[in-house]
Each structure stands twice: as structure tokens, then as C-alpha cells.
Design an enzyme around this catalytic site. Structure first.
Site, PDB file in Angstrom:
ATOM      1  N   SER A 161       0.824  -1.214   0.000  1.00  0.00           N
ATOM      2  CA  SER A 161       0.000   0.000   0.000  1.00  0.00           C
ATOM      3  C   SER A 161       0.853   1.258   0.000  1.00  0.00           C
ATOM      4  O   SER A 161       2.033   1.237   0.389  1.00  0.00           O
ATOM      5  CB  SER A 161      -0.918   0.005   1.223  1.00  0.00           C
ATOM      6  N   ALA A 162       0.248   2.359  -0.402  1.00  0.00           N
ATOM      7  CA  ALA A 162       0.918   3.654  -0.376  1.00  0.00           C
ATOM      8  C   ALA A 162       1.200   4.072   1.065  1.00  0.00           C
ATOM      9  O   ALA A 162       0.451   3.718   1.987  1.00  0.00           O
ATOM     10  CB  ALA A 162       0.042   4.703  -1.063  1.00  0.00           C
TER      11      ALA A 162
END
EC number: 2.1.1.77
Length: 326
Positions: A161-162
Site C-alpha cells: 500500500s501507499a
């Protein structure tokens, strides 16, 4: 003048009035986008890339601005317009900030955290310390942009994920990640967030990561062995396992905190069962339209659910379905 004529004239006047309101709102909306350097995505304000400061109806990416909407769809128009802008940003909120992209090692992770703090994503001192301590660069494939605020493919139809989503989830779970507490990370991937959990609960706590891709579990173990979280893995307070995360990991339940790193169509019952009374789960729910749900289990076993923000995750599915033709 008959009744029908009066009615027609009233309708025309009302349509004219609504047309003026919509035109006024369109003009105001475009002015705000031109002047304002921020935009809302994932329910938060972020700095917009420079190219979006001049976002208008001539933009090829602005399909919603060219729709032939009815006179009575003003509210829908503005909702869709903002959603279009947000969606364009959701995978790379800070990608135009050169100082964010160019750093490596300690300077890169420090710059990443400082930018997330500057734009209001990180407000917790503990979360900032943990994300700066655990080098994200050790948890992404070689050659990837480790410190850019964007998801990174890690193979096997999965992503890490970011950073802003990691920060968001850590803050939502922070009160359930004190020393001595237990945490479960479902869909642990390359092990970054699992390692963050370990730093927060300490050696007296217990952190379990579960992923159904054996290669990713092997990768995550090697990544953590190179990081500041290595001692927790060695001492056994942190462990990573191959398994169906939808079933949780019963051996060390119940958990004070459960994080799910992929979007489920509904809340898996085994995860609810393994959530400790007083504990909290963070899980994305939905298919195309997804929302990050925060689930609190009360002491009597009842649950309370609220929506934190809109998100976009890969689906929580079986190993076979995830791999597909991989």
C-alpha cells in the site's frame, strides 16, 4: 390566461432559475480548483499535483465536465466532479514533490514522513517515529520508488500500500498497539506494516502476519531480518505464516488490533471472532466502490462500525483467484 399556460410559465421560470444557480456553481467550482492547491482524497486534504491546478472542462481527463446533465442534477454533477479529481490522485497523491521522490535510505524515509505530516496525513508522534524507524526501502522490489506516496507492485498480483494508507491505518489502530498488546496483519505482503506493528507493541507483545502466497511470506521474513524489527522475529514475538487470512490465525487470538490489507465483500466472521473485546479492526469493504471500515468490539461482544474514508484496494480473495494467470 388559462391554468395550463400559467403552469408552463412557472416551469420555465423555475428552469431558468435553476440554470443560473448551476452556472454560478460551475464557475465557482472552477475558480476554486484554479486557486486552491489542495484537494480532498480518501476523506483528507492533500496537495494537488500542479497539472490539476488548471483542471477545467477542456482537460481530456475530465470526462464528467462534458456530460450532458439534466437541469436538476447539479448536486450529482459536483459530487462526480470532485470524485473524478480524487480518483486521479488516489494512487499518487504526492508524486510531483521532487524532494519526496529523490531521497534514499534515511533521507528518503525522513522526507516521506515529513511530507505526510505536512499534509495532515500523520498527526501521531508514535506513528511518525515508527514509519521513520522502519525503512520502507527494504520492503519494496529493487528499483521501485520506495518513498513516493503510491502503491508498489510486489508480484503475484499484489501490491504494498501507499505510505499514506499505512499511516492512516497505524493511526486508527494506535490505541490498540501499546506495548504488550497483540496484533494480526491479514495480507501481510512484504511485511512492512507487520514490522511497524512489532515496533509498537514491543517484545512483550505479539504480532502475527498472514499471507496465502508462500513466496511473499518468504520475502517478508527476509525483509524484516534486514530491518530494525529483526530482533522481534528472532525472539518470536513477531511471526509470519502462510495461510488464508480470511480465517485469521487462531493460535495467538484474541487480538487487540486486526488490520486487513485487501478489500473484502463482507467482514469475515473468523476475524470478528478473533477480535478481542475492546479491540479494533480496520478493513476495506466493497468491490468497485470501497470504504475503509473501523470495527470496534465492545466488552459485551457487540460491534460498532463506522466508515473512515473511501479507498481502493486489491480484493481479499483465495490464493487461486489472486494468482489467476500469474
Amino acid at each position: 390566461m388559462n391554468t395550463n399556460t400559467q403552469t408552463e410559465q412557472q416551469i420555465i421560470r423555475e428552469e431558468t432559475r435553476i440554470d443560473k444557480i448551476i452556472k454560478k456553481r460551475k464557475k465557482k467550482m472552477r475558480a476554486q480548483v484554479l486557486l486552491c492547491p489542495t484537494i480532498t482524497a480518501y476523506g483528507r486534504l492533500y496537495c494537488a499535483p500542479r497539472r490539476l491546478h488548471r483542471y477545467n472542462s477542456s482537460s481530456s481527463s475530465s470526462q464528467f465536465l462534458n456530460l450532458n446533465l439534466s437541469r436538476f442534477s447539479g448536486a450529482l454533477f459536483f459530487h462526480m466532479e470532485v470524485c473524478s479529481l480524487a480518483r486521479n490522485l488516489c494512487f499518487s497523491l504526492f508524486s510531483t514533490h521532487k524532494q519526496f521522490q529523490s531521497g534514499t535510505g534515511s533521507s528518503g524515509k525522513r522526507g516521506m514522513v515529513e511530507n505526510l505530516k505536512r499534509y495532515g496525513v500523520i498527526s501521531s508522534k508514535r506513528v511518525a517515529q515508527v514509519m521513520e524507524a522502519l525503512d520502507r526501502g527494504l520492503f519494496v522490489p529493487v528499483g521501485s520508488s520506495a518513498y513516493v506516496d503510491t502503491p508498489v507492485p510486489i508480484g503475484y498480483n499484489a501490491t504494498i500500500s501507499a505510505p499514506h494508507m499505512h499511516a492512516t491505518c497505524l493511526q486508527l489502530l494506535e490505541d490498540k498497539l501499546h506495548p504488550g498488546m497483540r496484533a494480526l496483519d491479514v495480507g501481510s505482503g512484504t511485511g512492512y506494516l507487520t514490522g511497524c506493528f512489532a515496533l509498537m507493541v514491543g517484545a512483550e507483545g505479539r504480532v502475527v502476519g498472514v499471507d496465502h502466497i508462500p513466496e511473499l511470506v518468504d520475502m517478508s521474513i527476509k525483509n524484516i531480518e534486514k530491518s530494525v524489527a529483526a530482533s522481534f522475529l528472532k525472539k518470536g514475538s513477531l511471526s509470519l505464516h502462510v495461510g488464508d487470512g480470511r480465517k485469521g490465525w487462531q493460535e495467538f487470538a484474541p487480538y487487540d488490533a486486526i488490520h486487513v490489507g485487501a478489500a473484502a465483500s463482507e467482514i469475515p466472521q473468523p476475524l470478528l471472532d478473533q477480535l478481542k473485546p475492546g479491540g479494533r479492526m480496520v478493513i476495506p469493504l466493497g468491490t468497485y466502490f470501497q470504504e475503509l471500515k473501523v470495527i470496534d468490539k465492545n466488552e459485551d461482544g457487540s460491534i460498532k462500525v463506522h466508515t473512515e474514508t473511501s479507498v481502493r484496494y486489491v480484493p481479499l480473495t483465495s490464493r487461486v483467484e489472486q494468482l489467476g494467470g500469474f
